[in-house]
Design a protein around this motif. Structure first.
Motif, PDB file in Angstrom:
ATOM      1  N   ILE A  31     -34.305  56.767 -29.609  1.00 17.72           N
ATOM      2  CA  ILE A  31     -32.991  56.141 -29.498  1.00 17.72           C
ATOM      3  C   ILE A  31     -33.030  54.951 -28.562  1.00 17.72           C
ATOM      4  N   ASN A  32     -32.555  53.817 -29.072  1.00 15.74           N
ATOM      5  CA  ASN A  32     -32.497  52.609 -28.263  1.00 15.74           C
ATOM      6  C   ASN A  32     -31.141  52.492 -27.578  1.00 15.74           C
ATOM      7  N   ALA A  49     -17.298  51.407 -28.002  1.00 16.65           N
ATOM      8  CA  ALA A  49     -18.115  51.185 -26.806  1.00 16.65           C
ATOM      9  C   ALA A  49     -19.562  51.506 -27.124  1.00 16.65           C
ATOM     10  N   THR A  50     -20.462  50.870 -26.368  1.00 14.20           N
ATOM     11  CA  THR A  50     -21.884  51.141 -26.521  1.00 14.20           C
ATOM     12  C   THR A  50     -22.527  51.330 -25.161  1.00 14.20           C
ATOM     13  N   ILE A  51     -23.669  51.990 -25.163  1.00 15.06           N
ATOM     14  CA  ILE A  51     -24.438  52.168 -23.940  1.00 15.06           C
ATOM     15  C   ILE A  51     -25.914  52.171 -24.299  1.00 15.06           C
ATOM     16  N   THR A  52     -26.704  51.410 -23.543  1.00 21.58           N
ATOM     17  CA  THR A  52     -28.130  51.334 -23.806  1.00 21.58           C
ATOM     18  C   THR A  52     -28.871  52.454 -23.087  1.00 21.58           C
ATOM     19  N   SER A  53     -30.134  52.579 -23.392  1.00 22.03           N
ATOM     20  CA  SER A  53     -30.950  53.590 -22.725  1.00 22.03           C
ATOM     21  C   SER A  53     -31.039  53.317 -21.228  1.00 22.03           C
ATOM     22  N   GLY A  54     -30.841  52.055 -20.848  1.00 20.43           N
ATOM     23  CA  GLY A  54     -30.875  51.695 -19.439  1.00 20.43           C
ATOM     24  C   GLY A  54     -29.532  51.818 -18.739  1.00 20.43           C
ATOM     25  N   GLY A 102     -41.133  52.090 -35.392  1.00 25.16           N
ATOM     26  CA  GLY A 102     -41.942  50.903 -35.636  1.00 25.16           C
ATOM     27  C   GLY A 102     -41.111  49.655 -35.428  1.00 25.16           C
ATOM     28  N   LEU A 103     -41.049  48.825 -36.443  1.00 22.35           N
ATOM     29  CA  LEU A 103     -40.256  47.601 -36.368  1.00 22.35           C
ATOM     30  C   LEU A 103     -38.882  47.765 -37.000  1.00 22.35           C
ATOM     31  N   SER A 104     -38.571  48.969 -37.436  1.00 18.23           N
ATOM     32  CA  SER A 104     -37.308  49.204 -38.135  1.00 18.23           C
ATOM     33  C   SER A 104     -36.335  49.949 -37.240  1.00 18.23           C
ATOM     34  N   SER A 105     -35.060  49.690 -37.448  1.00 16.76           N
ATOM     35  CA  SER A 105     -34.017  50.433 -36.746  1.00 16.76           C
ATOM     36  C   SER A 105     -33.285  51.321 -37.733  1.00 16.76           C
ATOM     37  N   ILE A 106     -32.909  52.491 -37.267  1.00 17.70           N
ATOM     38  CA  ILE A 106     -32.226  53.463 -38.121  1.00 17.70           C
ATOM     39  C   ILE A 106     -30.939  53.884 -37.439  1.00 17.70           C
TER      40      ILE A 106
END
Length: 119
Positions: A31-32, A49-54, A102-106
């Motif tokens: 999860i990013n 709203a969003t929240i990053t892993s950081g 990889g290079l893809s987001s899901i």
């Protein structure tokens, strides 16, 4: 795969508060960032709203100052604290997680939890 389960919705009077939870399981290491969306009857789903892993957050203007997104990495859980609720906040609230493979987001989605705010 990531599984998301929301909880905490319900009926509340205008001016009241609710806290939504989203428990994540599965390949959570991928999860990013995570977020909350909502969809009111007859309207398109919108970002809340969003929240990053950081821990960086964004909040929609319509809820800024009233809603707060947070996460507890130890519990693999994201929260949405909703204060000063208004009838226009009535919607099904969905938890979203974006995973990187990889290079893809899901995109992963929970089934939603209904929030009803009475006037």
């Amino acid at each position: 795969q990531v599984q998301l389960v929301e909880s905490g919705g319900g009926l509340v009077q205008a001016g009241g508060s609710l806290r939504l939870s989203c428990a994540a399981s599965g390949s959570i290491f991928s999860i990013n960032y995570m977020g909350w969306y909502r969809q009111a009857p007859g309207k398109q789903r919108e970002l809340v709203a969003t929240i990053t892993s950081g821990g960086s957050t964004t909040t929609a203007d319509s809820v800024k100052g009233r809603f707060t997104i947070s996460r507890d990495n130890a519990k693999n859980t994201m929260y949405l604290q909703m204060n000063s609720l208004k009838p226009e906040d009535t919607a099904v609230y969905y938890c979203n997680a974006v995973g990187l493979v990889g290079l893809s987001s899901i995109d992963y989605w929970g089934k939603g939890t209904l929030v009803t705010v009475s006037s």
